[in-house]
Design a protein around this motif. Structure first.
Motif, PDB file in Angstrom:
ATOM      1  N   PHE A  79      17.814  36.550   2.935  1.00 49.47           N
ATOM      2  CA  PHE A  79      17.089  37.778   2.649  1.00 49.47           C
ATOM      3  C   PHE A  79      15.677  37.753   3.231  1.00 49.47           C
ATOM      4  O   PHE A  79      14.727  38.257   2.627  1.00 49.47           O
ATOM      5  N   THR A  80      15.579  37.167   4.401  1.00 46.81           N
ATOM      6  CA  THR A  80      14.392  37.290   5.238  1.00 46.81           C
ATOM      7  C   THR A  80      14.824  38.051   6.484  1.00 46.81           C
ATOM      8  O   THR A  80      15.622  37.550   7.264  1.00 46.81           O
ATOM      9  N   THR A 110      12.858  33.255  -9.047  1.00 48.40           N
ATOM     10  CA  THR A 110      12.969  33.320 -10.509  1.00 48.40           C
ATOM     11  C   THR A 110      14.164  32.506 -10.997  1.00 48.40           C
ATOM     12  O   THR A 110      14.056  31.711 -11.942  1.00 48.40           O
ATOM     13  N   ALA A 111      15.306  32.695 -10.337  1.00 45.46           N
ATOM     14  CA  ALA A 111      16.516  31.967 -10.744  1.00 45.46           C
ATOM     15  C   ALA A 111      16.383  30.479 -10.469  1.00 45.46           C
ATOM     16  O   ALA A 111      16.821  29.650 -11.282  1.00 45.46           O
ATOM     17  N   ALA A 112      15.790  30.124  -9.342  1.00 41.83           N
ATOM     18  CA  ALA A 112      15.616  28.707  -9.004  1.00 41.83           C
ATOM     19  C   ALA A 112      14.708  28.006 -10.003  1.00 41.83           C
ATOM     20  O   ALA A 112      14.815  26.789 -10.217  1.00 41.83           O
ATOM     21  N   PRO A 123      28.663  27.557  -7.058  1.00 38.85           N
ATOM     22  CA  PRO A 123      28.394  28.915  -6.554  1.00 38.85           C
ATOM     23  C   PRO A 123      27.289  28.935  -5.507  1.00 38.85           C
ATOM     24  O   PRO A 123      26.321  28.182  -5.588  1.00 38.85           O
ATOM     25  N   TYR A 124      27.482  29.785  -4.507  1.00 39.15           N
ATOM     26  CA  TYR A 124      26.565  30.016  -3.387  1.00 39.15           C
ATOM     27  C   TYR A 124      26.541  28.851  -2.391  1.00 39.15           C
ATOM     28  O   TYR A 124      25.667  28.793  -1.533  1.00 39.15           O
ATOM     29  N   SER A 125      27.518  27.957  -2.496  1.00 39.31           N
ATOM     30  CA  SER A 125      27.643  26.888  -1.502  1.00 39.31           C
ATOM     31  C   SER A 125      28.481  27.381  -0.331  1.00 39.31           C
ATOM     32  O   SER A 125      29.398  28.180  -0.496  1.00 39.31           O
ATOM     33  N   VAL A 132      26.611  28.714 -12.267  1.00 44.45           N
ATOM     34  CA  VAL A 132      26.049  29.652 -11.302  1.00 44.45           C
ATOM     35  C   VAL A 132      24.580  29.337 -11.043  1.00 44.45           C
ATOM     36  O   VAL A 132      24.129  29.297  -9.892  1.00 44.45           O
ATOM     37  N   TYR A 133      23.829  29.085 -12.098  1.00 42.86           N
ATOM     38  CA  TYR A 133      22.403  28.796 -11.916  1.00 42.86           C
ATOM     39  C   TYR A 133      22.187  27.461 -11.199  1.00 42.86           C
ATOM     40  O   TYR A 133      21.266  27.331 -10.390  1.00 42.86           O
ATOM     41  N   ARG A 134      23.046  26.494 -11.472  1.00 42.40           N
ATOM     42  CA  ARG A 134      22.944  25.215 -10.741  1.00 42.40           C
ATOM     43  C   ARG A 134      23.189  25.429  -9.253  1.00 42.40           C
ATOM     44  O   ARG A 134      22.461  24.911  -8.407  1.00 42.40           O
ATOM     45  N   GLY A 135      24.236  26.204  -8.944  1.00 43.58           N
ATOM     46  CA  GLY A 135      24.538  26.468  -7.545  1.00 43.58           C
ATOM     47  C   GLY A 135      23.462  27.290  -6.870  1.00 43.58           C
ATOM     48  O   GLY A 135      23.121  27.059  -5.705  1.00 43.58           O
ATOM     49  N   LEU A 136      22.901  28.251  -7.593  1.00 45.23           N
ATOM     50  CA  LEU A 136      21.857  29.094  -7.017  1.00 45.23           C
ATOM     51  C   LEU A 136      20.614  28.272  -6.698  1.00 45.23           C
ATOM     52  O   LEU A 136      19.997  28.434  -5.635  1.00 45.23           O
ATOM     53  N   LYS A 137      20.254  27.389  -7.609  1.00 42.82           N
ATOM     54  CA  LYS A 137      19.079  26.548  -7.366  1.00 42.82           C
ATOM     55  C   LYS A 137      19.306  25.621  -6.181  1.00 42.82           C
ATOM     56  O   LYS A 137      18.435  25.450  -5.327  1.00 42.82           O
ATOM     57  N   ARG A 138      20.505  25.032  -6.105  1.00 43.90           N
ATOM     58  CA  ARG A 138      20.808  24.087  -5.021  1.00 43.90           C
ATOM     59  C   ARG A 138      20.808  24.789  -3.667  1.00 43.90           C
ATOM     60  O   ARG A 138      20.435  24.195  -2.648  1.00 43.90           O
ATOM     61  N   ASN A 139      21.204  26.059  -3.639  1.00 50.85           N
ATOM     62  CA  ASN A 139      21.327  26.789  -2.371  1.00 50.85           C
ATOM     63  C   ASN A 139      20.250  27.855  -2.197  1.00 50.85           C
ATOM     64  O   ASN A 139      20.411  28.780  -1.411  1.00 50.85           O
ATOM     65  N   SER A 140      19.142  27.706  -2.919  1.00 52.27           N
ATOM     66  CA  SER A 140      18.093  28.732  -2.887  1.00 52.27           C
ATOM     67  C   SER A 140      17.464  28.875  -1.504  1.00 52.27           C
ATOM     68  O   SER A 140      17.078  29.985  -1.108  1.00 52.27           O
TER      69      SER A 140
END
Length: 586
Positions: free
Chosen positions: A520-521, A542-544, A256-258, A505-513
């Motif tokens: 979101f900048t 927080t998620a990362a 996820p998020y890749s 999902v959390y693995r993907g979120l951390k990898r693509n943080s």
């Protein structure tokens, strides 16, 4: 009226029936015979517009008479009918809001976007709008009438009986509807495929399809470490002759998020942007199987279960049953049962309008949304999207909530429903509107994707019983279990767990943080005054760090940002031709 449409395939076709004073066109899937379709056309030609509800399936139906044209979509909201005025005053209809927006100046409707993201449960409030100003959507179960002079009117067409059927009778109706839905699709297919997740919804369709086709059915299971679904799916497949079971491990490259910088941009923001890379990978592999129709269990949860708000109905009808259900859910959720009983009793005396006003006040005051399962015993629940909204966005949504409360005697539903059935309906049509985008994405890869649980006949069967009958703490999906008892393996009907993919999902979120942090900048959502970028970045951190966040709301937020960026950068904001369902002008 001029009509153009995209490609058709098995069970997703263009059908025509002519009768005196009526030319009937059906776009999509309908299980009625040609003779039955002609009978509908004859009745409509005589002025019996209610006959249009008899087309059923999952389709858009257009009836053209001497002086008027009538258009309806499906009940679940998957076949959306958008409409707007062209520069010359003519009416444009279509299934893609982005295409129609080209005639209105493509101005983004920030107020609609804020409401859509923040109060998804109040779908009757935002349904008739779209992300584009002046592009409207026809409410599910309603009819759109166009006169020769170009005058437009809409009114409710579908009407459900009061849901007072018993489980046995409704189960028999659902069983018939499921068989017809599956047979009508795989019967015309040369090479059908299906999901086989190990859950009851998709497995039921795969079992039915395997018994209804003389050709080999390929059933696909996605495997993830720590998720038990694939073992259950394998046990089901081993009991089905004529089924080819394919187990595909999800590669890390599509976590996820890749690959969010290259995802396909849908017609509207959706809830599956985070998994777009995985969906694209999966759809390519389905296409490689030469599949001409793919059956999915999507929508099963929406029609077969109800949110905990149904406890409010028991608070009015049976205190004994309220306590029984509350004790069951309390045991499963490790909660005090009295908190659920109190919530049910409080909800029974809360009107829908009052719930809208209360939520509006909470938006303005910035009051933190209550947490915990008991808070779901509510008309609307509390969206976690509010954690990232600006003060201005909160005020914008609050204004729309107050406006809706002023005109709403109750939720706009197609029958005399209780709280649970009404909340379920609003959830269903919200899900259906997003599901169409998944089907559009599949079409881009050449996959003819179908979700039979969203067919009109199945929706009606599920709403023939009260929410508290088809949702209990003792049995998972008792209505479906009743319908398929003896047809699917007992290991499915007795299962009361669900695969948890949040670890992926959390693995993907951390990898693509890092990418998400950059997204979101100075984001487009912040430029529109809707979101506080700093609050979103704090959530990403927080998620990362491995701490829990509201994943569903976050995925919708990411989707909205990607969609908005596409509009401002001029990238592919128009759906590709394969994803187009229909467009017409008058």
């Amino acid at each position: 009226m001029r009509l153009s449409h995209g490609q058709s395939g098995p069970a997703d076709q263009v059908r025509r029936a002519d009768a005196p004073n009526c030319q009937l066109t059906v776009l999509g899937f309908s299980g009625v015979t040609d003779a039955e379709l002609t009978s509908v056309a004859r009745r409509v030609g005589k002025g019996e517009l209610d006959a249009l509800s008899g087309v059923g399936g999952s389709c858009v139906t257009i009836a053209v008479g001497p002086d008027d044209a009538f258009v309806i979509g499906d009940l679940a909201g998957q076949r959306v009918v958008f409409y707007t005025r062209a520069a010359d005053g003519g009416l444009l209809l279509g299934s893609q809001a982005s295409q129609l927006a080209a005639s209105t100046g493509r101005a983004v409707a920030a107020d609609w976007l804020a409401a859509y993201l923040t109060v998804p449960q109040a779908s009757d409030m935002w349904w008739t709008g779209s992300p584009w100003r002046e592009v409207h959507a026809l409410r599910p179960g309603w009819i759109l009438a166009v006169s020769r002079r170009g005058e437009v009117d809409t009114w409710p067409l579908a009407r459900f009986d009061e849901p007072n059927s018993d489980l046995t009778a409704a189960g028999a109706v659902l069983a018939t509807a499921l068989r017809h839905a599956v047979a009508g699709r795989v019967g015309a297919a040369a090479r059908a495929t299906a999901d086989l997740s190990g859950g009851l919804d998709s497995s039921t369709l795969a079992v039915l399809a395997a018994g209804m086709t003389s050709r080999e059915l390929s059933a696909v299971t996605l495997e993830a470490v720590g998720v038990e679904d694939s073992e259950l799916a394998t046990s089901v497949a081993e009991a089905l002759p004529g089924l080819k079971h394919l187990r595909w491990s999800i590669p890390d490259r599509v976590l996820p998020y890749s690959g969010l910088d290259s995802v396909s941009v849908p017609d509207e923001p959706t809830a599956f942007a985070g998994s777009s890379s995985r969906s694209a990978w999966w759809l390519r592999r389905i296409a490689e199987l030469k599949s001409d129709i793919h059956l999915s269990g999507d929508g099963g949860d929406s029609v077969l279960t109800a949110p905990p708000s149904y406890l409010g109905d028991l608070g009015s009808s049976s205190i004994r049953q309220l306590w029984s259900h509350a004790l069951g859910w309390a045991k499963l959720r490790n909660l005090p049962s009295h908190s659920l009983v109190r919530a049910g009793l409080a909800l029974r005396s809360t009107s829908y309008a009052d719930a809208l006003r209360t939520l509006a006040v909470q938006m303005v005051t910035g009051e933190a949304a209550p947490r915990g399962w008991a808070t779901l015993v509510n008309w609307l629940g509390y969206s976690k999207m509010t954690d990232w909204l600006t003060v201005e966005a909160r005020a914008l949504v609050a204004s729309k909530l107050h406006e809706h409360a002023a005109s709403a005697r109750g939720p706009l539903v197609p029958g005399t429903f209780g709280i649970g059935d009404s909340a379920s309906w609003l959830s269903l049509i919200g899900f259906g509107r997003g599901q169409r985008l998944h089907a559009d994405m599949a079409a881009e890869f050449g996959v003819n994707h179908h979700a039979p649980y969203l067919d009109d006949e199945i929706v009606r069967a599920c709403w023939s019983v009260a929410a508290w009958v088809r949702t209990t703490p003792e049995r998972a999906k008792p209505l479906l279990t009743e319908a398929v008892e003896g047809v699917v393996p007992a290991s499915l009907t007795s299962r009361n767990t669900k695969g948890d993919y949040s670890g992926l999902v959390y693995r993907g979120l951390k990898r693509n943080s890092d990418f998400l942090y950059d997204l979101f900048t100075n984001s487009q959502l912040a430029s529109c005054g809707l979101v506080d970028d700093q609050a979103v970045r704090w959530t990403i951190d927080t998620a990362a760090a491995g701490l829990p966040i509201p994943l569903g709301a976050f995925d919708e937020l990411v989707s909205a940002e990607l969609w908005l960026r596409a509009q401002h950068t001029g990238s592919a904001s128009q759906p590709r031709p394969k994803g187009e369902r229909f467009a017409s002008t008058r």
